[in-house]
Design a protein around this motif. Structure first.
Motif, PDB file in Angstrom:
ATOM      1  N   LEU A 116      31.198  -9.852  74.131  1.00 55.14           N
ATOM      2  CA  LEU A 116      32.268  -9.461  75.039  1.00 55.14           C
ATOM      3  C   LEU A 116      33.182  -8.435  74.378  1.00 55.14           C
ATOM      4  CD1 LEU A 116      33.249 -10.420  77.859  1.00 55.14           C
ATOM      5  CD2 LEU A 116      34.764 -12.012  76.672  1.00 55.14           C
ATOM      6  N   TYR A 117      33.662  -7.476  75.155  1.00 54.69           N
ATOM      7  CA  TYR A 117      34.626  -6.494  74.650  1.00 54.69           C
ATOM      8  C   TYR A 117      36.037  -7.081  74.770  1.00 54.69           C
ATOM      9  CZ  TYR A 117      36.249  -1.622  73.870  1.00 54.69           C
ATOM     10  OH  TYR A 117      36.804  -0.471  73.366  1.00 54.69           O
ATOM     11  N   TYR A 118      36.510  -7.274  76.009  1.00 50.70           N
ATOM     12  CA  TYR A 118      37.844  -7.847  76.227  1.00 50.70           C
ATOM     13  C   TYR A 118      37.703  -9.289  76.714  1.00 50.70           C
ATOM     14  CZ  TYR A 118      38.957  -2.869  76.486  1.00 50.70           C
ATOM     15  OH  TYR A 118      39.069  -1.529  76.226  1.00 50.70           O
ATOM     16  N   LEU A 119      38.626 -10.123  76.285  1.00 48.70           N
ATOM     17  CA  LEU A 119      38.716 -11.472  76.825  1.00 48.70           C
ATOM     18  C   LEU A 119      39.885 -11.471  77.808  1.00 48.70           C
ATOM     19  CD1 LEU A 119      37.718 -14.409  76.773  1.00 48.70           C
ATOM     20  CD2 LEU A 119      39.328 -14.843  74.918  1.00 48.70           C
ATOM     21  N   PRO A 120      39.604 -11.389  79.113  1.00 46.03           N
ATOM     22  CA  PRO A 120      40.701 -11.235  80.068  1.00 46.03           C
ATOM     23  C   PRO A 120      41.552 -12.493  80.167  1.00 46.03           C
ATOM     24  CG  PRO A 120      38.604 -11.463  81.224  1.00 46.03           C
ATOM     25  CD  PRO A 120      38.286 -11.387  79.763  1.00 46.03           C
ATOM     26  N   LEU A 121      42.859 -12.312  80.149  1.00 48.52           N
ATOM     27  CA  LEU A 121      43.782 -13.445  80.228  1.00 48.52           C
ATOM     28  C   LEU A 121      44.669 -13.387  81.463  1.00 48.52           C
ATOM     29  CD1 LEU A 121      44.674 -13.782  76.444  1.00 48.52           C
ATOM     30  CD2 LEU A 121      43.212 -15.284  77.809  1.00 48.52           C
ATOM     31  N   ALA A 122      44.515 -12.360  82.289  1.00 48.73           N
ATOM     32  CA  ALA A 122      45.153 -12.394  83.606  1.00 48.73           C
ATOM     33  C   ALA A 122      44.260 -13.228  84.518  1.00 48.73           C
ATOM     34  CB  ALA A 122      45.302 -10.986  84.153  1.00 48.73           C
ATOM     35  N   GLY A 123      44.862 -13.982  85.416  1.00 47.05           N
ATOM     36  CA  GLY A 123      44.094 -14.891  86.262  1.00 47.05           C
ATOM     37  C   GLY A 123      43.164 -14.169  87.220  1.00 47.05           C
ATOM     38  N   GLY A 124      42.029 -14.792  87.507  1.00 46.15           N
ATOM     39  CA  GLY A 124      41.138 -14.306  88.546  1.00 46.15           C
ATOM     40  C   GLY A 124      40.065 -13.346  88.083  1.00 46.15           C
ATOM     41  N   TYR A 125      40.093 -12.969  86.791  1.00 43.47           N
ATOM     42  CA  TYR A 125      39.015 -12.133  86.245  1.00 43.47           C
ATOM     43  C   TYR A 125      37.885 -13.007  85.719  1.00 43.47           C
ATOM     44  CZ  TYR A 125      41.857  -7.916  86.529  1.00 43.47           C
ATOM     45  OH  TYR A 125      42.595  -6.850  86.978  1.00 43.47           O
ATOM     46  N   TRP A 126      36.920 -12.384  85.127  1.00 40.52           N
ATOM     47  CA  TRP A 126      35.794 -13.068  84.518  1.00 40.52           C
ATOM     48  C   TRP A 126      35.432 -12.335  83.234  1.00 40.52           C
ATOM     49  CZ3 TRP A 126      36.014  -9.859  88.554  1.00 40.52           C
ATOM     50  CH2 TRP A 126      35.192  -8.718  88.554  1.00 40.52           C
ATOM     51  N   LYS A 127      34.621 -12.975  82.414  1.00 40.34           N
ATOM     52  CA  LYS A 127      34.193 -12.333  81.166  1.00 40.34           C
ATOM     53  C   LYS A 127      33.150 -11.271  81.507  1.00 40.34           C
ATOM     54  CE  LYS A 127      34.937 -16.500  78.337  1.00 40.34           C
ATOM     55  NZ  LYS A 127      34.286 -17.569  77.536  1.00 40.34           N
ATOM     56  N   LEU A 128      33.531 -10.032  81.307  1.00 43.40           N
ATOM     57  CA  LEU A 128      32.671  -8.912  81.709  1.00 43.40           C
ATOM     58  C   LEU A 128      31.766  -8.504  80.543  1.00 43.40           C
ATOM     59  CD1 LEU A 128      32.047  -6.942  84.044  1.00 43.40           C
ATOM     60  CD2 LEU A 128      33.750  -5.398  83.053  1.00 43.40           C
ATOM     61  N   PHE A 129      30.653  -9.192  80.437  1.00 40.20           N
ATOM     62  CA  PHE A 129      29.674  -8.823  79.403  1.00 40.20           C
ATOM     63  C   PHE A 129      28.996  -7.519  79.800  1.00 40.20           C
ATOM     64  CE2 PHE A 129      30.295 -13.278  78.521  1.00 40.20           C
ATOM     65  CZ  PHE A 129      30.229 -13.326  77.129  1.00 40.20           C
TER      66      PHE A 129
END
Ligand SMILES: [Zn+2]
Length: 626
Positions: free
Chosen positions: A375-388
């Motif tokens: 993973l590049y970014y680990l999103p911490l805003a709600g409603g996203y997903w881990k964008l591999f």
């Protein structure tokens, strides 16, 4: 203990006998020393599974494809299909991943004893040496030297020294961990090329060069100096010390706002290494202040930092720094590396606490279990997903950093001083402490259980003190020996010390009770994440709108970061009668580490963030007390 170990306690020393002895001495007294990776073997469990996934990922890559642009650059024949993403033939960072790959193979070989993995790295290094020979100047890269000409002239060039650093660090790891003399020679020739490139630049010109991201050039050159005993490499390393960043840090001023995070942390790792070799108070103070301001005032509950790759705010201001682009994975990896230096200097259990936080929440969940993609970014805003990404079409910076991270998951479980053994991470493993003639086993399903079972094995009864880190999140840590309670106590932030003469079949049991707790934002306590023990929990928000096309980032074009091609979904606030998470979350029967909210309009299921993949989630919530 070999002479080399005394010189470089933070460097693994597997099979160093094949290499020249170092002659320089470090100026710093270390409180703790880590063990070589080769002394630690992971035992079955999720951490070992993650390591094995990475092994399959690494060994599935074709060396000829990794070498392709190096050979083309050197004018050697290559018929391999070029890689995509940031390794594509028109990407200015190409070659960086091969450097990471060398490091990953060397680390993984040391961690597992897998000779096939070692041979893969040594083979790649030998083929790279042929490219270096063909060029003939010591230069070794997958892009032509023009990029460095542009850098010197102040013209656009992405980050040539960043890429060079990865290759040099990979060769260093292959030389030291895999005992490959050829890699050391290749590295020394590269360093001499760098020396010649840097030599004509005055301080002002060099300062301008250092404005371009350069990875940890100072760190690898300090390492080379310590390893070979040649002062010239330390002198060269100093030219990569960035005064503009180090001076305010050493004076205790956080002027980090506006800086690119993963440009800065490797520079400070170099400062830490420079302090170890030269004893400079400025470098010590810069690294120490930097760690505290970043880890304590700029990190999310996960142990990660950065939003859009930068620090955008003064310290302690994070509530509005949530997005789909938080917490670059390289950053977590590099902050762990820095932590390891400071932990060795001080033995401060709070540094171990940070390491654990980052390990469970910033590292373990950023490798896809299906194919080992990172993973590049680990999103911490709600409603996203881990964008591999798409394997073979990403090779982002983080793909490389995480290929290394998942190759050495046994690192930093154990440390030692002259007499005592420190247990820092609670990962099932076996340690061989050859100097003391003991083998120590740590048996646990932590964090699914809160009990550790530790045994000390020796041919005859052995006097030894164990010091188990008492984590910040526990209360009432206790221990039993052979079923009898031990009169030992320690508070979070300290160590539970058990000293005795160990006999065969002695069994030490340590309990670290876990509970639910909240991690509020420093500048807005009504925004908080929920944690259980060291684990950050994520609410499962389902797969609505996620398709095979947008759950993963499409092949990355040159210089592009992964981008979401679907929107985040909104996350409702939690309404609660009491702020205590025990009052609005309850464990789900029969499903360890799973929790369910109660009293919400739509109740949610929470699981550890590091176990959630291919699904939307929320980590931080607005929590409203009614
Ligand atoms: Zn990265």
């Amino acid at each position: 203990m070999t002479a080399l170990a005394a010189v470089s306690p933070l460097l693994p020393r597997a099979a160093r006998a094949a290499l020249p002895e170092a002659s320089s001495a470090e100026r710093v007294r270390f409180k703790l020393r880590p063990f070589d990776l080769a002394a630690i073997r992971l035992q079955p469990g999720p951490v070992l599974e993650a390591l094995e996934t990475n092994r399959r990922y690494l060994m599935g890559l074709d060396p000829d494809r990794l070498l392709h642009m190096f050979r083309v650059t050197a004018g050697l024949p290559s018929h391999a299909e070029p890689l995509g993403g940031w390794e594509a033939p028109d990407n200015e960072l190409r070659g960086h991943f091969s450097g990471h790959y060398l490091s990953a193979c060397a680390l993984l070989a040391a961690q597992t004893g897998d000779s096939g993995v070692r041979e893969r790295g040594v083979h790649l290094a030998a083929e790279l040496a042929k490219c270096q020979d063909a060029i003939g100047t010591g230069y070794l890269s997958a892009f032509p030297v023009d990029l460095f000409d542009r850098l010197r002239a102040g013209q656009p060039a992405w980050a040539p020294f960043y890429t060079l650093h990865k290759i040099m660090a990979g060769l260093f790891d292959t030389a030291t961990l895999s005992a490959d003399r050829g890699s050391l020679d290749t590295l020394a020739r590269m360093a001499a090329w760098v020396e010649r490139w840097v030599e004509p630049l005055d301080a002002q010109e060099m300062a301008r060069v250092l404005e371009r991201e350069y990875g940890g050039m100072n760190e690898v050159l300090y390492n080379l100096s310590a390893y070979t005993g040649q002062a010239r490499w330390a002198a060269l390393a100093q030219r990569f010390n960035k005064e503009r960043v180090f001076a305010p840090l050493a004076a205790g001023r956080d002027e980090l706002q506006g800086l690119h995070v993963n440009t800065t942390i490797p520079q400070v790792i170099g400062a830490a290494r420079g302090y170890e070799l030269g004893g400079s108070a400025q470098l010590h103070d810069a690294a120490t202040f930097f760690w505290h301001t970043v880890a304590e005032r700029r990190c999310y509950c996960t142990g990660g930092t950065s939003n859009g790759e930068s620090w955008n705010t003064p310290p302690g201001i994070l509530a509005h720094e949530l997005s789909g682009y938080t917490e670059e994975s390289c950053v977590t990896y590099n902050l762990q590396k820095l932590t390891r230096h400071l932990y060795a200097w001080t033995g401060d259990a709070r540094l171990g606490d940070y390491y654990e936080r980052a390990f469970y929440n910033g590292i373990l969940g950023v490798q896809h279990p299906a194919d080992g993609d990172k993973l590049y970014y680990l999103p911490l805003a709600g409603g996203y997903w881990k964008l591999f990404g798409t394997p073979l079409h990403d090779f982002w910076c983080c793909t490389g950093s995480m290929a290394e991270a998942f190759a050495k998951l046994g690192d930093s479980i154990y440390f030692h001083d002259d007499t005592d053994l420190y247990v820092n991470l609670f990962v099932p493993s076996e340690l061989t402490w050859a100097e003391r003639g003991v083998r120590v086993t740590l048996d646990t399903r932590f964090p699914e259980e809160e009990t550790l079972r530790i045994s000390v094995h020796a041919p005859e009864p052995k006097r030894l003190a164990l010091k188990i880190r008492v984590p910040w999140w526990t209360a009432g840590a206790g221990a039993e020996l052979n079923g009898q309670p031990l009169a030992v106590s320690a508070s979070p932030g300290g160590y539970l010390r058990v000293e005795r003469t160990w006999h065969a079949n002695d069994a030490l049991t340590v309990r670290l009770p876990m509970r639910l707790h909240a991690a509020p934002m420093p500048d807005d306590p009504s925004i908080k994440a929920l944690m259980y023990g060291p684990l950050v929990l994520a609410a499962r928000l389902g797969k609505e709108g996620l398709t095979p096309e947008n759950v993963r980032a499409p092949p990355t074009r040159p210089r592009r970061i992964p981008e979401y091609t679907a929107e985040a979904v909104p996350v409702a606030p939690l309404t609660v009668r009491s702020q205590d998470p025990e009052s609005f979350l309850r464990p789900v029967d029969g499903r360890p580490l799973e929790f369910r909210t109660r009293g919400q309009q739509e109740d949610l299921t929470l699981i550890p963030l590091n176990r959630l993949f291919d699904e939307r989630y929320a980590v931080y919530f607005k929590v409203i007390e009614t």
